[in-house]
Design a protein around this motif. Sequence first.
Motif, PDB file in Angstrom:
ATOM      1  N   GLU A  46      59.739 -21.771 -34.075  1.00 14.78           N
ATOM      2  CA  GLU A  46      59.604 -20.554 -34.845  1.00 14.78           C
ATOM      3  C   GLU A  46      58.161 -20.304 -35.270  1.00 14.78           C
ATOM      4  N   PHE A  47      57.863 -19.042 -35.432  1.00 18.82           N
ATOM      5  CA  PHE A  47      56.549 -18.604 -35.857  1.00 18.82           C
ATOM      6  C   PHE A  47      56.284 -19.012 -37.304  1.00 18.82           C
ATOM      7  N   VAL A  48      55.051 -19.445 -37.567  1.00 19.58           N
ATOM      8  CA  VAL A  48      54.645 -19.800 -38.924  1.00 19.58           C
ATOM      9  C   VAL A  48      53.505 -18.890 -39.393  1.00 19.58           C
ATOM     10  N   ALA A  49      52.418 -18.844 -38.624  1.00 20.59           N
ATOM     11  CA  ALA A  49      51.248 -18.066 -39.034  1.00 20.59           C
ATOM     12  C   ALA A  49      50.376 -17.801 -37.826  1.00 20.59           C
ATOM     13  N   THR A  50      49.549 -16.766 -37.925  1.00 18.97           N
ATOM     14  CA  THR A  50      48.640 -16.476 -36.843  1.00 18.97           C
ATOM     15  C   THR A  50      47.336 -15.892 -37.359  1.00 18.97           C
ATOM     16  N   TYR A  51      46.280 -16.086 -36.589  1.00 19.23           N
ATOM     17  CA  TYR A  51      44.955 -15.546 -36.874  1.00 19.23           C
ATOM     18  C   TYR A  51      44.591 -14.698 -35.656  1.00 19.23           C
ATOM     19  N   ILE A  52      44.474 -13.377 -35.866  1.00 18.85           N
ATOM     20  CA  ILE A  52      44.292 -12.466 -34.745  1.00 18.85           C
ATOM     21  C   ILE A  52      42.840 -12.475 -34.268  1.00 18.85           C
ATOM     22  N   SER A  54      39.247 -11.811 -33.127  1.00 18.28           N
ATOM     23  CA  SER A  54      38.138 -10.917 -33.488  1.00 18.28           C
ATOM     24  C   SER A  54      38.355 -10.113 -34.772  1.00 18.28           C
ATOM     25  N   SER A  55      39.598  -9.790 -35.124  1.00 18.44           N
ATOM     26  CA  SER A  55      39.815  -8.946 -36.301  1.00 18.44           C
ATOM     27  C   SER A  55      39.830  -9.730 -37.598  1.00 18.44           C
ATOM     28  N   GLY A  56      40.209 -11.001 -37.507  1.00 22.49           N
ATOM     29  CA  GLY A  56      40.360 -11.783 -38.723  1.00 22.49           C
ATOM     30  C   GLY A  56      41.657 -11.513 -39.460  1.00 22.49           C
ATOM     31  N   TYR A  57      42.492 -10.649 -38.900  1.00 23.95           N
ATOM     32  CA  TYR A  57      43.787 -10.356 -39.524  1.00 23.95           C
ATOM     33  C   TYR A  57      44.696 -11.575 -39.414  1.00 23.95           C
ATOM     34  N   THR A  58      45.451 -11.842 -40.474  1.00 19.73           N
ATOM     35  CA  THR A  58      46.385 -12.956 -40.474  1.00 19.73           C
ATOM     36  C   THR A  58      47.800 -12.462 -40.763  1.00 19.73           C
ATOM     37  N   ASP A  59      48.771 -13.196 -40.274  1.00 21.97           N
ATOM     38  CA  ASP A  59      50.165 -12.853 -40.488  1.00 21.97           C
ATOM     39  C   ASP A  59      50.932 -14.138 -40.742  1.00 21.97           C
ATOM     40  N   TYR A  60      51.966 -14.050 -41.588  1.00 23.12           N
ATOM     41  CA  TYR A  60      52.737 -15.231 -41.960  1.00 23.12           C
ATOM     42  C   TYR A  60      54.221 -14.946 -41.913  1.00 23.12           C
ATOM     43  N   ALA A  61      54.981 -15.973 -41.580  1.00 25.04           N
ATOM     44  CA  ALA A  61      56.422 -15.877 -41.716  1.00 25.04           C
ATOM     45  C   ALA A  61      56.756 -15.775 -43.203  1.00 25.04           C
ATOM     46  N   ASP A  62      57.827 -15.072 -43.503  1.00 24.45           N
ATOM     47  CA  ASP A  62      58.216 -14.903 -44.905  1.00 24.45           C
ATOM     48  C   ASP A  62      58.450 -16.239 -45.596  1.00 24.45           C
ATOM     49  N   SER A  63      58.932 -17.208 -44.840  1.00 29.50           N
ATOM     50  CA  SER A  63      59.278 -18.504 -45.417  1.00 29.50           C
ATOM     51  C   SER A  63      58.063 -19.293 -45.901  1.00 29.50           C
ATOM     52  N   VAL A  64      56.868 -18.933 -45.433  1.00 29.57           N
ATOM     53  CA  VAL A  64      55.666 -19.679 -45.828  1.00 29.57           C
ATOM     54  C   VAL A  64      54.649 -18.815 -46.554  1.00 29.57           C
ATOM     55  N   LYS A  65      54.897 -17.530 -46.622  1.00 37.12           N
ATOM     56  CA  LYS A  65      53.943 -16.608 -47.244  1.00 37.12           C
ATOM     57  C   LYS A  65      53.699 -17.007 -48.692  1.00 37.12           C
ATOM     58  N   GLY A  66      52.423 -17.070 -49.061  1.00 35.78           N
ATOM     59  CA  GLY A  66      52.059 -17.472 -50.414  1.00 35.78           C
ATOM     60  C   GLY A  66      51.881 -18.970 -50.576  1.00 35.78           C
ATOM     61  N   ARG A  67      52.331 -19.739 -49.608  1.00 32.69           N
ATOM     62  CA  ARG A  67      52.193 -21.202 -49.674  1.00 32.69           C
ATOM     63  C   ARG A  67      51.240 -21.743 -48.605  1.00 32.69           C
ATOM     64  N   PHE A  68      51.245 -21.122 -47.434  1.00 33.35           N
ATOM     65  CA  PHE A  68      50.419 -21.576 -46.309  1.00 33.35           C
ATOM     66  C   PHE A  68      49.270 -20.589 -46.095  1.00 33.35           C
ATOM     67  N   THR A  69      48.128 -21.125 -45.645  1.00 36.25           N
ATOM     68  CA  THR A  69      46.983 -20.297 -45.334  1.00 36.25           C
ATOM     69  C   THR A  69      46.379 -20.745 -44.008  1.00 36.25           C
TER      70      THR A  69
END
Length: 124
Positions: A46-52, A54-69
Amino acid sequence: QVQLVESGGGVEQAGGSLKLSCSASGLTFSSYTVGWFRQAPGKEREFVATYIRSSGYTDYADSVKGRFTISRDNAKNTVYLQMNSLKPEDTAVYYCAAGRIFYGWRSVSSYQYWGQGTQVTVSS
């Protein structure tokens, strides 16, 4: 030849922190979208987090948002996953992956390169 190597896994108590690293050879992370995924026994990866790329945009699974960076150090060609407030349900093998993508980053099939994984175990 492209190689991704994860490190930093281990055993931690609930509420603790771990920092995973993913280093690359054969590619430059700044040109790739880099994701972290995890797979627990008997479950799908399952997906956890990503760093896009050149853009620096990040995305997180709801289950880890606010806890993982997720973060990236271009000079070291390394991507990190800082995991705080760990829970037993975070226990899994964690994989980093790289792909030349701007969309579909939550999908396993979007990534071309994968590391071998590092085990994270969170005890209650």
